[in-house]
Design a protein around this motif. Sequence first.
Motif, PDB file in Angstrom:
ATOM      1  N   ASP A 137       0.879  -1.181  -0.280  1.00  0.00           N
ATOM      2  CA  ASP A 137      -0.117  -0.158  -0.045  1.00  0.00           C
ATOM      3  C   ASP A 137       0.875   1.275   0.068  1.00  0.00           C
ATOM      4  O   ASP A 137       0.203   2.488   0.232  1.00  0.00           O
ATOM      5  N   ILE A 138       2.168   0.967  -0.129  1.00  0.00           N
ATOM      6  CA  ILE A 138       2.942   2.307  -0.178  1.00  0.00           C
ATOM      7  C   ILE A 138       3.359   2.361  -1.559  1.00  0.00           C
ATOM      8  O   ILE A 138       4.370   1.485  -2.173  1.00  0.00           O
ATOM      9  N   ARG A 139       3.014   3.515  -2.009  1.00  0.00           N
ATOM     10  CA  ARG A 139       3.136   3.570  -3.591  1.00  0.00           C
ATOM     11  C   ARG A 139       4.036   4.684  -4.187  1.00  0.00           C
ATOM     12  O   ARG A 139       4.010   5.263  -5.281  1.00  0.00           O
ATOM     13  N   SER A 140       4.585   5.410  -3.298  1.00  0.00           N
ATOM     14  CA  SER A 140       5.568   6.578  -3.405  1.00  0.00           C
ATOM     15  C   SER A 140       6.936   6.154  -2.885  1.00  0.00           C
ATOM     16  O   SER A 140       7.036   5.629  -1.701  1.00  0.00           O
ATOM     17  N   GLU A 141       7.881   6.952  -3.520  1.00  0.00           N
ATOM     18  CA  GLU A 141       9.259   6.622  -3.013  1.00  0.00           C
ATOM     19  C   GLU A 141       9.377   7.469  -1.693  1.00  0.00           C
ATOM     20  O   GLU A 141       9.953   6.867  -0.826  1.00  0.00           O
ATOM     21  N   GLN A 142       8.736   8.626  -1.663  1.00  0.00           N
ATOM     22  CA  GLN A 142       8.939   9.114  -0.307  1.00  0.00           C
ATOM     23  C   GLN A 142       8.326   8.528   0.781  1.00  0.00           C
ATOM     24  O   GLN A 142       8.944   8.496   1.818  1.00  0.00           O
ATOM     25  N   ASP A 143       7.252   8.124   0.588  1.00  0.00           N
ATOM     26  CA  ASP A 143       6.492   7.217   1.843  1.00  0.00           C
ATOM     27  C   ASP A 143       7.325   6.072   2.112  1.00  0.00           C
ATOM     28  O   ASP A 143       7.335   5.678   3.342  1.00  0.00           O
ATOM     29  N   ALA A 144       7.939   5.388   1.273  1.00  0.00           N
ATOM     30  CA  ALA A 144       8.962   4.294   1.471  1.00  0.00           C
ATOM     31  C   ALA A 144       9.965   4.909   2.414  1.00  0.00           C
ATOM     32  O   ALA A 144      10.622   3.981   3.377  1.00  0.00           O
ATOM     33  N   MET A 145      10.537   6.055   1.991  1.00  0.00           N
ATOM     34  CA  MET A 145      11.675   6.462   2.520  1.00  0.00           C
ATOM     35  C   MET A 145      11.446   6.948   4.150  1.00  0.00           C
ATOM     36  O   MET A 145      12.076   6.668   4.927  1.00  0.00           O
ATOM     37  N   ASP A 146       9.953   7.554   4.172  1.00  0.00           N
ATOM     38  CA  ASP A 146       9.635   7.823   5.667  1.00  0.00           C
ATOM     39  C   ASP A 146       9.433   6.759   6.477  1.00  0.00           C
ATOM     40  O   ASP A 146      10.002   6.606   7.821  1.00  0.00           O
ATOM     41  N   LEU A 147       9.014   5.537   5.825  1.00  0.00           N
ATOM     42  CA  LEU A 147       8.849   4.203   6.786  1.00  0.00           C
ATOM     43  C   LEU A 147      10.460   3.705   6.891  1.00  0.00           C
ATOM     44  O   LEU A 147      10.558   3.302   8.239  1.00  0.00           O
ATOM     45  N   ALA A 148      11.383   3.906   6.174  1.00  0.00           N
ATOM     46  CA  ALA A 148      12.456   3.341   6.635  1.00  0.00           C
ATOM     47  C   ALA A 148      13.276   4.164   7.569  1.00  0.00           C
ATOM     48  O   ALA A 148      14.013   3.554   8.391  1.00  0.00           O
ATOM     49  N   ASP A 149      13.092   5.383   7.371  1.00  0.00           N
ATOM     50  CA  ASP A 149      13.452   6.369   8.562  1.00  0.00           C
ATOM     51  C   ASP A 149      12.815   6.111   9.976  1.00  0.00           C
ATOM     52  O   ASP A 149      13.764   5.841  10.957  1.00  0.00           O
ATOM     53  N   ARG A 150      11.683   5.511   9.936  1.00  0.00           N
ATOM     54  CA  ARG A 150      11.016   5.283  11.178  1.00  0.00           C
ATOM     55  C   ARG A 150      11.488   3.827  11.695  1.00  0.00           C
ATOM     56  O   ARG A 150      11.750   3.696  13.088  1.00  0.00           O
ATOM     57  N   ILE A 151      11.946   2.838  10.926  1.00  0.00           N
ATOM     58  CA  ILE A 151      12.483   1.687  11.210  1.00  0.00           C
ATOM     59  C   ILE A 151      13.819   1.817  11.651  1.00  0.00           C
ATOM     60  O   ILE A 151      14.167   1.155  12.707  1.00  0.00           O
ATOM     61  N   ILE A 152      14.537   2.746  11.195  1.00  0.00           N
ATOM     62  CA  ILE A 152      16.064   2.992  11.722  1.00  0.00           C
ATOM     63  C   ILE A 152      15.955   3.757  13.109  1.00  0.00           C
ATOM     64  O   ILE A 152      16.379   3.432  14.115  1.00  0.00           O
ATOM     65  N   THR A 153      14.657   4.770  13.355  1.00  0.00           N
ATOM     66  CA  THR A 153      14.687   5.138  14.491  1.00  0.00           C
ATOM     67  C   THR A 153      14.153   4.273  15.714  1.00  0.00           C
ATOM     68  O   THR A 153      14.488   4.412  16.656  1.00  0.00           O
ATOM     69  N   SER A 154      13.170   3.300  15.420  1.00  0.00           N
ATOM     70  CA  SER A 154      12.820   2.311  16.147  1.00  0.00           C
ATOM     71  C   SER A 154      13.804   1.647  16.911  1.00  0.00           C
ATOM     72  O   SER A 154      13.669   1.059  17.864  1.00  0.00           O
ATOM     73  N   LEU A 155      14.936   1.522  16.231  1.00  0.00           N
ATOM     74  CA  LEU A 155      16.178   0.616  16.802  1.00  0.00           C
ATOM     75  C   LEU A 155      16.966   1.246  17.699  1.00  0.00           C
ATOM     76  O   LEU A 155      18.162   0.745  18.135  1.00  0.00           O
ATOM     77  N   ARG A 156      16.736   2.414  18.027  1.00  0.00           N
ATOM     78  CA  ARG A 156      17.550   3.091  18.844  1.00  0.00           C
ATOM     79  C   ARG A 156      17.274   2.723  20.306  1.00  0.00           C
ATOM     80  O   ARG A 156      18.358   2.774  21.158  1.00  0.00           O
ATOM     81  N   ASN A 157      16.078   1.879  20.495  1.00  0.00           N
ATOM     82  CA  ASN A 157      16.216   1.273  21.889  1.00  0.00           C
ATOM     83  C   ASN A 157      16.524  -0.095  21.761  1.00  0.00           C
ATOM     84  O   ASN A 157      16.511  -0.892  20.834  1.00  0.00           O
ATOM     85  N   PRO A 158      17.532  -0.189  22.688  1.00  0.00           N
ATOM     86  CA  PRO A 158      18.186  -1.369  22.387  1.00  0.00           C
ATOM     87  C   PRO A 158      17.439  -2.785  23.061  1.00  0.00           C
ATOM     88  O   PRO A 158      16.225  -2.664  23.565  1.00  0.00           O
ATOM     89  N   PHE A 159      17.869  -4.084  22.452  1.00  0.00           N
ATOM     90  CA  PHE A 159      17.173  -5.316  22.731  1.00  0.00           C
ATOM     91  C   PHE A 159      17.794  -5.845  24.239  1.00  0.00           C
ATOM     92  O   PHE A 159      18.805  -5.692  24.268  1.00  0.00           O
ATOM     93  N   THR A 160      16.837  -6.322  24.986  1.00  0.00           N
ATOM     94  CA  THR A 160      17.284  -6.845  26.303  1.00  0.00           C
ATOM     95  C   THR A 160      17.192  -8.219  26.183  1.00  0.00           C
ATOM     96  O   THR A 160      16.108  -8.916  25.934  1.00  0.00           O
ATOM     97  N   ILE A 161      18.343  -8.974  26.369  1.00  0.00           N
ATOM     98  CA  ILE A 161      18.541 -10.293  26.393  1.00  0.00           C
ATOM     99  C   ILE A 161      19.240 -10.928  27.742  1.00  0.00           C
ATOM    100  O   ILE A 161      20.361 -10.395  27.823  1.00  0.00           O
ATOM    101  N   ALA A 162      18.543 -11.729  28.501  1.00  0.00           N
ATOM    102  CA  ALA A 162      19.277 -12.036  29.826  1.00  0.00           C
ATOM    103  C   ALA A 162      19.523 -11.082  30.748  1.00  0.00           C
ATOM    104  O   ALA A 162      20.738 -11.245  31.087  1.00  0.00           O
TER     105      ALA A 162
END
Length: 684
Positions: free
Chosen positions: A353-378
């Motif tokens: 449902d993402i049909r423009s390059e800009q919308d895809a770039m925005d989602l990619a930016d959000r994914i990169i931002t979402s990884l700022r919180n570390p993963f906790t394991i043991a």
Amino acid sequence: MNSIPVLYICLTIFCAGFIVSTVIQSTYTHAKTRRTDTPPSLFLNYAAAVYIISDALAVIFAFLVPSDTAFRFFTILRELSPLILVVLAPYYLNSALQVPDSIQKLNRILFPGGIVAAIAIGALVIWNPDLLIRLNTFIDGRFDAGASFNSRTGGPLLIVRDGILTACFLYSVSILVFWEVRQKASSPFVKSLVGILVFGYFLFSYLYSTIFSGSPAGYGAVPYPHFGIGITFLIAFMTIRRIDITNDYYSQLADIKKNMDNIVSRDSLLGIPNRLAFMRDLQAGIEATGSGGAPFSLLLLDIDDFQNLNESYGESIGDHILKQFALRLTELFGKTGSLYRIGGDDFAFLLRDIRSEQDAMDLADRIITSLRNPFTIAGAAYLITTSIGVLLLPRDGADGETVVKNAYSVLRKAKKTKNSLSVFSPDLVDASADIILTVNLLRDSISRDLFTLHYQPIVDDEERIVHAEALLRCTGENQSLGGPGHFIPIIEKAGLAKEVDNMVIHKAFHDMEVLVGKRFKISINLSTNQLVNARYSDFLSSFADQHGIENRNIILEVTENQLMSNLTSGKESLKKLRERGFSIAVDDFGTGFSSLAYLAELPVDILKVDMIFVQSVPGDPRKEAMARHIVQLAHSLGLKVVAEGFETRAQFDFFRALGCDFFQGYLFSPPLPIKELLKKYGNS
């Protein structure tokens, strides 16, 4: 026609037609499937067909096409054919049903017993047909087959046959009821049992009519063929049973196929679709756009430095990170598209449902931002980043293979900076195509020996040659290869380094043995493959000895970045080379991050100052100070200093004043073929 009811004739012919069609169908099914559980039912159909068809032909030759010989033959065959059922019953019970070992052993005895009984009765009938049935077909000298149906003409063997048939039936039913019912009560089995019981009803009706009406045809006062109809019902129910079993079988196959599809198309570790599912869905999406569908986007993600993470913390931690990575992306962005794992740490996001390059770039930016919180394991926190390639389809690829190739091209660009996104452009394809072309040209040039060595002199403060650096050049006419700065990195990435290394050593040692002799030393650049090879010192020393070259006349150069990337193994390799008598030079010194920290620990003899310090002086106070510090540091460690990249006299005078030992650059000479170099420095 009046002596035999029309109903009997019609039912007999109908039953024969039904049996024939069943036999044809079951034979075809067995021939196609070759299943091991079909022969028992197939043989049962054949036995039933013999009886029913014989009965129908006896009626036809008695009344429709009168023939005494044919009528007698098919009547006798009809009365003998039930013995086939007696023979088949033990075989069927063992082959088609689940019976205990004791019953199987008994059936193995009954099977040959049934064969012996059938052969004995058949032989007696051939000897004297009247022992089975008496056929009085001629009344007042005229053929009248109907008379035999209306008189008591059964012989003693008919009673024996009927007794055996009844015993066989009761035995078979007992096995079914007392053994099979306890094993299974499925719908196919119930239908099989019902068919056998219906057959039993008609069997005993036949026996009753035979005994009390005296008709060996067994129709008595009720005008229909009891035994023939009973067999037809049995085969009908058995056919229904087989259809049900087949339906169950294919239903199970469908379930298995569905499960297999899930297994094959889903990643076993993460539980999300895998590369196979991605390629399938990608191709379907591209085809849909070709049929008028809307464009869609694709993100290709790669976890940065995941292999280092695996090596540092173990694969178990790596697996947990992959799981949490997939879970976070699915929870946060699952509604926007489908996530796939297509490689070790490579993921793809199909965004329908993402049909423009800009919308895809925005989602990619959000994914990169979402990884700022570390993963906790043991209880421990692990911070990861991802590089993302962005494509718009079908603009950036008209088929699955092209899309994947383009996606990895743009991902490689993003990984150069890491923790970033990059959008696909056709220039990336052109660059990849140029690399492929260059690799092919390199392979061709190597095979045709189109490479040669040029030598750039390294001089002392009086500009006399001290040694010369061997530099690779291609003599081919194709300009696509470019200079060494272009093709040497490609050689290493293309896996051609070993071939080129051997070629350089052979050419350099040949030139030194035949032309140079002991006039000056030659320096050769070590590749990474040679640097990390623990046995390279043995090979190089042996090869030098074959050419009559003293190891002390060979200088081996290794760049600072090579050492930084392979410090432990490189240090050991250089130590062994130095112990063999080779001199070691560190090239491009000053470009790394830990130069001073490891310099004192390395087994080196010469420091080559990078040209960025030479070409910035005089005139750049900072570079002048750094150059002065490097020369002083090297001398304090007992190392000789070579500065490279000289283009002006002012640069030469500055470094000579610092006490630099040797100098290299176009100011003195460009790289030259060995004969030209010897001509220029012949008297040195």
